[in-house]
Design a protein around this motif. Structure first.
Motif, PDB file in Angstrom:
ATOM      1  N   GLY A 124       0.534  -1.178   0.252  1.00 13.78           N
ATOM      2  CA  GLY A 124       0.523   0.276   0.481  1.00 13.78           C
ATOM      3  C   GLY A 124       0.622   1.384  -0.265  1.00 13.78           C
ATOM      4  O   GLY A 124       0.234   2.241   0.505  1.00 13.78           O
ATOM      5  N   MET A 125       2.065   1.003  -0.221  1.00 14.83           N
ATOM      6  CA  MET A 125       2.717   2.347  -0.111  1.00 14.83           C
ATOM      7  C   MET A 125       2.639   2.926  -1.766  1.00 14.83           C
ATOM      8  O   MET A 125       3.095   4.613  -1.571  1.00 14.83           O
ATOM      9  N   PHE A 126       2.928   2.305  -2.553  1.00 13.99           N
ATOM     10  CA  PHE A 126       2.568   2.844  -4.270  1.00 13.99           C
ATOM     11  C   PHE A 126       1.208   3.258  -4.383  1.00 13.99           C
ATOM     12  O   PHE A 126       0.520   2.928  -4.005  1.00 13.99           O
ATOM     13  N   THR A 127       1.689   5.112  -5.081  1.00 14.61           N
ATOM     14  CA  THR A 127       0.451   6.102  -5.193  1.00 14.61           C
ATOM     15  C   THR A 127       0.638   5.783  -6.358  1.00 14.61           C
ATOM     16  O   THR A 127       1.823   6.526  -7.407  1.00 14.61           O
ATOM     17  N   PHE A 128      -0.475   6.750  -7.190  1.00 15.00           N
ATOM     18  CA  PHE A 128      -0.903   6.931  -8.884  1.00 15.00           C
ATOM     19  C   PHE A 128      -1.518   8.343  -8.883  1.00 15.00           C
ATOM     20  O   PHE A 128      -3.111   7.862  -8.046  1.00 15.00           O
ATOM     21  N   ASP A 129      -1.086   9.126  -9.119  1.00 17.93           N
ATOM     22  CA  ASP A 129      -2.238  11.019  -8.725  1.00 17.93           C
ATOM     23  C   ASP A 129      -2.643  10.327 -10.974  1.00 17.93           C
ATOM     24  O   ASP A 129      -1.986  10.040 -11.951  1.00 17.93           O
ATOM     25  N   ARG A 130      -3.436   9.779 -11.077  1.00 17.04           N
ATOM     26  CA  ARG A 130      -4.621   9.590 -11.999  1.00 17.04           C
ATOM     27  C   ARG A 130      -4.592  11.244 -13.068  1.00 17.04           C
ATOM     28  O   ARG A 130      -4.503  10.964 -14.124  1.00 17.04           O
ATOM     29  N   ASN A 132      -2.649  13.631 -13.017  1.00 13.35           N
ATOM     30  CA  ASN A 132      -2.216  14.240 -13.470  1.00 13.35           C
ATOM     31  C   ASN A 132      -0.786  13.238 -13.915  1.00 13.35           C
ATOM     32  O   ASN A 132      -0.024  12.944 -14.764  1.00 13.35           O
ATOM     33  N   ARG A 133      -0.999  11.269 -14.001  1.00 17.05           N
ATOM     34  CA  ARG A 133      -0.352   9.755 -14.533  1.00 17.05           C
ATOM     35  C   ARG A 133       1.003  10.764 -14.245  1.00 17.05           C
ATOM     36  O   ARG A 133       1.348  10.183 -14.351  1.00 17.05           O
ATOM     37  N   THR A 134       1.189  10.451 -12.350  1.00 14.50           N
ATOM     38  CA  THR A 134       2.466   9.902 -11.773  1.00 14.50           C
ATOM     39  C   THR A 134       2.211   9.820 -10.881  1.00 14.50           C
ATOM     40  O   THR A 134       1.246   9.326 -10.121  1.00 14.50           O
ATOM     41  N   MET A 135       3.710   9.053 -11.211  1.00 14.87           N
ATOM     42  CA  MET A 135       3.964   7.493  -9.661  1.00 14.87           C
ATOM     43  C   MET A 135       4.270   7.988  -8.185  1.00 14.87           C
ATOM     44  O   MET A 135       5.497   8.988  -8.548  1.00 14.87           O
ATOM     45  N   GLY A 136       4.080   7.917  -7.700  1.00 18.89           N
ATOM     46  CA  GLY A 136       5.338   8.343  -6.346  1.00 18.89           C
ATOM     47  C   GLY A 136       4.591   6.946  -4.988  1.00 18.89           C
ATOM     48  O   GLY A 136       4.307   6.028  -5.231  1.00 18.89           O
ATOM     49  N   MET A 137       5.116   7.417  -3.727  1.00 21.67           N
ATOM     50  CA  MET A 137       4.857   6.673  -2.757  1.00 21.67           C
ATOM     51  C   MET A 137       4.814   7.469  -1.336  1.00 21.67           C
ATOM     52  O   MET A 137       4.635   8.717  -1.624  1.00 21.67           O
TER      53      MET A 137
END
Length: 288
Positions: A124-130, A132-137
């Motif tokens: 659950g640490m992964f994040t995705f901003d739909r 802006n289509r950017t990935m993060g954590m």
């Protein structure tokens, strides 16, 4: 007549041995099966045959559910892949948690894989901003490194090697001014944790793969060889802008043992067409 039959038998045997040797020599490099995921979902066995026919020698899995790889029991997957001359090398295990790790490690080992690869920050640490289509954590880098270390120790005890696979955000400063990849490199023990470098995503982040090989030698055991077109999109190997020849020259510093073609999206081309183009590109660049 016996002499003629004998001659025919010898000729047939010689031709068969020649064919086996020829095709074995012509097979090289690996394919990340994520590239052909839709085909694998439709008919995994037929697709694996086409991967072998395209000239690949080993594979990386990207589908594990209910204890099976692409719907096959681990031992059955291993047996079928190896019957085609495909060596199972790495498995992307994105659903791993500290609770299910032991079973997933057992299944990965049984399927013949050598590397247990974490494709994004787990649990659950992964994040995705739909938008802006950017990935993060989310979460702390210490927790992230500790999780990888715990999993790495479990893998080592089972005879596997744990790797973490990057995207672009790990090579950019986070809100604390820390590059996640640097933190992980400097706060994990190479006995337990190493890395699979995705050359496209490193380049997309504006970083230089060679600089990381030189500063952190031996830590990047596998590569994803993925090209980038002039618009920044995924492209078949050899049809983009990444200087793979320069990167390949630093293979020894990297610590790279194996590499995989991967193309997340193939646009107007069919995935099974793209993997052939990329295999030809590998050969022209000098990969073996």
């Amino acid at each position: 007549m016996d002499r003629i039959l004998s001659f025919k038998g010898i000729f047939t045997l010689a031709f068969t041995l020649f064919s086996i040797t020829f095709y074995a020599q012509d097979s090289f490099g690996g394919l990340a099966l994520y590239t052909v995921r839709e085909n694998m979902g439709e008919d995994a066995k037929a697709t694996l045959q086409k991967v072998a026919d395209a000239g690949y020698a080993y594979i990386e899995a990207a589908d594990y559910k209910d204890g099976k790889f692409y719907g096959m029991e681990p031992q059955a997957f291993k047996a079928y892949a190896e019957s085609l001359g495909l060596d199972p090398v790495s498995a992307h295990m994105g659903s791993v948690t500290l609770d299910n790790a032991d079973q997933q490690i057992t299944d990965t080992k049984a399927a013949g894989f050598e590397y247990f690869t974490i494709p994004v920050p787990p649990m659950g640490m992964f994040t995705f901003d739909r938008e802006n289509r950017t990935m993060g954590m989310k979460g702390t880098m210490k927790d992230f490194a500790d999780i990888l270390t715990t999993l790495g120790k479990k893998c080592k005890a089972a005879g596997l090697k744990l790797l973490y696979h990057n995207h672009d955000f790990e090579f950019k400063d986070n809100e604390e001014g820390i590059k996640p990849i640097v933190y992980l490199l400097e706060n994990t023990d190479p006995k337990y944790v190493n890395f699979q470098m995705d050359l496209y995503w490193v380049t997309r982040a504006g970083a230089d793969p060679v600089a990381y090989f030189e500063k952190y030698p031996g830590r990047f055991k596998l590569w994803h060889v993925k090209d980038m077109d002039e618009e920044g999109k995924f492209a078949p190997v050899g049809e983009g802008t990444i200087d793979f020849g320069r990167i390949l020259e630093k293979k020894k510093a990297s610590g790279m043992k194996k590499y995989f073609v991967e193309q997340d999206m193939t646009w107007d081309k069919k995935p099974l067409e793209v993997i052939k183009i990329s295999h030809k590109g590998l050969k022209e660049i000098g990969f073996k």
